[in-house]
Design a protein around this motif. Structure first.
Motif, PDB file in Angstrom:
ATOM      1  N   SER A 161      51.602  11.259  69.308  1.00  0.00           N
ATOM      2  CA  SER A 161      51.152  12.487  69.960  1.00  0.00           C
ATOM      3  C   SER A 161      52.199  12.975  70.948  1.00  0.00           C
ATOM      4  CB  SER A 161      49.845  12.256  70.713  1.00  0.00           C
ATOM      5  OG  SER A 161      48.825  11.935  69.808  1.00  0.00           O
ATOM      6  N   LYS A 162      52.447  14.284  70.937  1.00  0.00           N
ATOM      7  CA  LYS A 162      53.373  14.859  71.908  1.00  0.00           C
ATOM      8  C   LYS A 162      52.607  15.173  73.182  1.00  0.00           C
ATOM      9  CE  LYS A 162      54.965  18.331  69.448  1.00  0.00           C
ATOM     10  NZ  LYS A 162      55.778  19.434  68.946  1.00  0.00           N
ATOM     11  N   LYS A 163      52.993  14.533  74.239  1.00  0.00           N
ATOM     12  CA  LYS A 163      52.449  14.782  75.571  1.00  0.00           C
ATOM     13  C   LYS A 163      53.635  15.092  76.463  1.00  0.00           C
ATOM     14  CE  LYS A 163      48.274  12.895  74.566  1.00  0.00           C
ATOM     15  NZ  LYS A 163      47.116  13.636  74.360  1.00  0.00           N
ATOM     16  N   ALA A 164      53.438  15.107  77.734  1.00  0.00           N
ATOM     17  CA  ALA A 164      54.563  15.341  78.637  1.00  0.00           C
ATOM     18  C   ALA A 164      55.588  14.234  78.438  1.00  0.00           C
ATOM     19  CB  ALA A 164      54.084  15.369  80.075  1.00  0.00           C
ATOM     20  N   PRO A 165      56.854  14.484  78.279  1.00  0.00           N
ATOM     21  CA  PRO A 165      57.445  15.815  78.262  1.00  0.00           C
ATOM     22  C   PRO A 165      57.256  16.483  76.902  1.00  0.00           C
ATOM     23  CG  PRO A 165      59.146  14.169  77.951  1.00  0.00           C
ATOM     24  CD  PRO A 165      57.852  13.424  78.153  1.00  0.00           C
ATOM     25  N   TYR A 166      56.595  17.623  76.879  1.00  0.00           N
ATOM     26  CA  TYR A 166      56.334  18.344  75.641  1.00  0.00           C
ATOM     27  C   TYR A 166      57.629  18.936  75.104  1.00  0.00           C
ATOM     28  CZ  TYR A 166      54.580  21.662  72.284  1.00  0.00           C
ATOM     29  OH  TYR A 166      54.352  22.345  71.126  1.00  0.00           O
ATOM     30  N   ILE A 167      57.800  18.875  73.797  1.00  0.00           N
ATOM     31  CA  ILE A 167      58.958  19.517  73.180  1.00  0.00           C
ATOM     32  C   ILE A 167      58.475  20.582  72.216  1.00  0.00           C
ATOM     33  CG2 ILE A 167      60.471  17.518  73.402  1.00  0.00           C
ATOM     34  CD1 ILE A 167      60.020  17.090  70.352  1.00  0.00           C
ATOM     35  N   SER A 168      59.244  21.613  72.058  1.00  0.00           N
ATOM     36  CA  SER A 168      58.929  22.705  71.139  1.00  0.00           C
ATOM     37  C   SER A 168      58.956  22.198  69.704  1.00  0.00           C
ATOM     38  CB  SER A 168      59.960  23.824  71.326  1.00  0.00           C
ATOM     39  OG  SER A 168      59.927  24.712  70.246  1.00  0.00           O
ATOM     40  N   ASP A 169      58.181  22.843  68.822  1.00  0.00           N
ATOM     41  CA  ASP A 169      58.191  22.441  67.416  1.00  0.00           C
ATOM     42  C   ASP A 169      59.465  22.870  66.692  1.00  0.00           C
ATOM     43  OD1 ASP A 169      57.721  25.150  67.127  1.00  0.00           O
ATOM     44  OD2 ASP A 169      55.747  24.920  66.214  1.00  0.00           O
ATOM     45  N   ILE A 193      70.681  11.251  45.486  1.00  0.00           N
ATOM     46  CA  ILE A 193      69.257  11.560  45.405  1.00  0.00           C
ATOM     47  C   ILE A 193      69.115  13.047  45.680  1.00  0.00           C
ATOM     48  CG2 ILE A 193      66.972  11.157  46.414  1.00  0.00           C
ATOM     49  CD1 ILE A 193      68.067   8.652  45.055  1.00  0.00           C
ATOM     50  N   ASP A 194      68.456  13.755  44.786  1.00  0.00           N
ATOM     51  CA  ASP A 194      68.270  15.200  44.926  1.00  0.00           C
ATOM     52  C   ASP A 194      66.776  15.488  45.016  1.00  0.00           C
ATOM     53  OD1 ASP A 194      68.275  17.960  44.858  1.00  0.00           O
ATOM     54  OD2 ASP A 194      69.099  18.110  42.831  1.00  0.00           O
ATOM     55  N   LEU A 195      66.320  15.868  46.211  1.00  0.00           N
ATOM     56  CA  LEU A 195      64.906  16.193  46.399  1.00  0.00           C
ATOM     57  C   LEU A 195      64.590  17.636  46.031  1.00  0.00           C
ATOM     58  CD1 LEU A 195      64.163  14.280  49.730  1.00  0.00           C
ATOM     59  CD2 LEU A 195      63.714  13.554  47.373  1.00  0.00           C
ATOM     60  N   GLY A 196      65.589  18.367  45.545  1.00  0.00           N
ATOM     61  CA  GLY A 196      65.377  19.778  45.221  1.00  0.00           C
ATOM     62  C   GLY A 196      65.199  20.549  46.506  1.00  0.00           C
ATOM     63  N   ASN A 197      64.211  21.419  46.538  1.00  0.00           N
ATOM     64  CA  ASN A 197      63.901  22.159  47.762  1.00  0.00           C
ATOM     65  C   ASN A 197      62.909  21.363  48.588  1.00  0.00           C
ATOM     66  OD1 ASN A 197      65.543  24.441  47.384  1.00  0.00           O
ATOM     67  ND2 ASN A 197      64.079  25.271  45.921  1.00  0.00           N
ATOM     68  N   LEU A 198      63.335  20.990  49.778  1.00  0.00           N
ATOM     69  CA  LEU A 198      62.492  20.233  50.706  1.00  0.00           C
ATOM     70  C   LEU A 198      61.887  21.204  51.707  1.00  0.00           C
ATOM     71  CD1 LEU A 198      61.631  17.356  51.822  1.00  0.00           C
ATOM     72  CD2 LEU A 198      63.536  17.649  53.413  1.00  0.00           C
ATOM     73  N   THR A 199      60.573  21.187  51.809  1.00  0.00           N
ATOM     74  CA  THR A 199      59.870  22.003  52.792  1.00  0.00           C
ATOM     75  C   THR A 199      59.369  21.083  53.888  1.00  0.00           C
ATOM     76  OG1 THR A 199      59.156  23.597  51.139  1.00  0.00           O
ATOM     77  CG2 THR A 199      57.913  23.558  53.202  1.00  0.00           C
ATOM     78  N   GLY A 200      59.676  21.423  55.135  1.00  0.00           N
ATOM     79  CA  GLY A 200      59.181  20.660  56.282  1.00  0.00           C
ATOM     80  C   GLY A 200      58.387  21.566  57.191  1.00  0.00           C
ATOM     81  N   ASP A 201      57.291  21.042  57.733  1.00  0.00           N
ATOM     82  CA  ASP A 201      56.402  21.827  58.586  1.00  0.00           C
ATOM     83  C   ASP A 201      56.119  21.012  59.853  1.00  0.00           C
ATOM     84  OD1 ASP A 201      54.492  23.448  59.706  1.00  0.00           O
ATOM     85  OD2 ASP A 201      53.036  23.232  58.101  1.00  0.00           O
ATOM     86  N   ASP A 202      56.782  21.201  60.907  1.00  0.00           N
ATOM     87  CA  ASP A 202      57.710  22.257  61.321  1.00  0.00           C
ATOM     88  C   ASP A 202      59.140  21.690  61.258  1.00  0.00           C
ATOM     89  OD1 ASP A 202      55.831  24.436  62.008  1.00  0.00           O
ATOM     90  OD2 ASP A 202      55.117  23.054  63.530  1.00  0.00           O
ATOM     91  N   ALA A 203      59.851  21.660  62.401  1.00  0.00           N
ATOM     92  CA  ALA A 203      61.207  21.106  62.417  1.00  0.00           C
ATOM     93  C   ALA A 203      61.169  19.703  61.828  1.00  0.00           C
ATOM     94  CB  ALA A 203      61.760  21.078  63.838  1.00  0.00           C
TER      95      ALA A 203
END
Length: 195
Positions: free
Chosen positions: A59-67, A116-126
Motif C-alpha cells: 500500500s502506498k502511504k506517506a510518502p505518497y508517490i504519483s502513479d 523474449i518478446d512480450l509483444g505489446n505490454l500494457t501497464g496500468d499505471d507506471a
C-alpha cells in the motif's frame, strides 16, 4: 605525546559536519533500498503453479508517490505489505488495490540464450520490467509499448512492477511469456500478512 598529536590531527582532518554525514548515509541507504529485492521478495519457485505469476501488493502511504513514477524495489521498505496472491498468465490485470505498488514475480528457465518478446505490454499505471533485478523496460504512465529483452541460458527471475493510482492495476501482453520459455513458475508466497 606525539601519537596523541597525530591522532588529533587525523580526527580534525577527517571531521564531517552532521549535514555531510546525514547526506552520505542517506545516499547509501537509498542505493541499498533500490537493489535488494532478493532479501525481501521470495525467490523459491512453486512447481505446483506453472504459467503463473505471484503478486505481492504494498500500500502506498506517506510518502505518497504519483502513479506516474516508474516503480522499483525501494518501495519494499517504504510501504507496508497489503496482500499476496497468484494469477494465471493472461489474468494479471483483473484485481485492483488503489494506491499500491504491485510486484508480479515469476521464475523462468530457458535452455539457450534468447530474446523474449512480450509483444505489446500494457501497464496500468507506471510500470517496469526487471530481469534478475535489472530494469529492461519502463513507462511512466498507463500505456502500451513493445517489450522485449534478452536472457541467457538458465533460470531467471522476472519482475513486473506496477505503480497503481486507482482502478485496475497490473499488466497484460499480446504474447505470453510461457510460450517462449522451457518453464515458468510462480514464486512461493510465504507471508500472508495483510494490512
Amino acid at each position: 605525546t606525539e601519537l596523541d598529536k597525530k591522532f588529533n590531527a587525523s580526527a580534525i582532518s577527517n571531521y564531517y559536519t552532521k549535514a555531510q554525514a546525514d547526506s552520505a548515509i542517506s545516499g547509501k541507504v537509498d542505493e541499498f533500498k533500490s537493489t535488494y529485492s532478493e532479501t525481501i521478495l521470495p525467490t523459491d519457485k512453486d512447481t505446483s503453479r506453472a504459467n503463473t505469476w505471484s503478486r505481492i501488493v504494498y500500500s502506498k502511504k506517506a510518502p505518497y508517490i504519483s502513479d506516474s513514477v516508474v516503480p522499483d524495489y525501494s518501495y519494499l521498505v517504504n510501504y507496508k505489505k497489503h496482500s499476496e496472491d497468484y494469477f494465471a498468465e493472461g489474468r494479471t490485470m483483473t484485481v485492483s488495490v488503489n494506491n499500491s505498488i504491485n510486484y508480479y514475480r515469476t521464475v523462468i528457465t530457458v535452455s539457450s540464450a534468447k530474446v523474449i518478446d512480450l509483444g505489446n505490454l500494457t501497464g496500468d499505471d507506471a510500470h517496469a520490467v526487471y530481469v534478475d533485478n535489472v530494469k529492461v523496460h519502463s513507462a511512466s504512465s498507463y500505456s502500451t509499448n513493445p517489450c522485449s529483452f534478452s536472457v541467457t541460458a538458465g533460470e531467471h527471475i522476472i519482475d513486473i512492477i506496477v505503480n497503481n493510482g486507482g482502478g485496475n492495476a497490473g499488466f497484460s501482453s499480446t504474447k505470453t511469456l510461457s510460450s517462449q520459455v522451457d518453464s515458468m513458475y510462480a514464486v512461493k508466497l510465504i507471508y500472508k500478512d495483510t494490512e
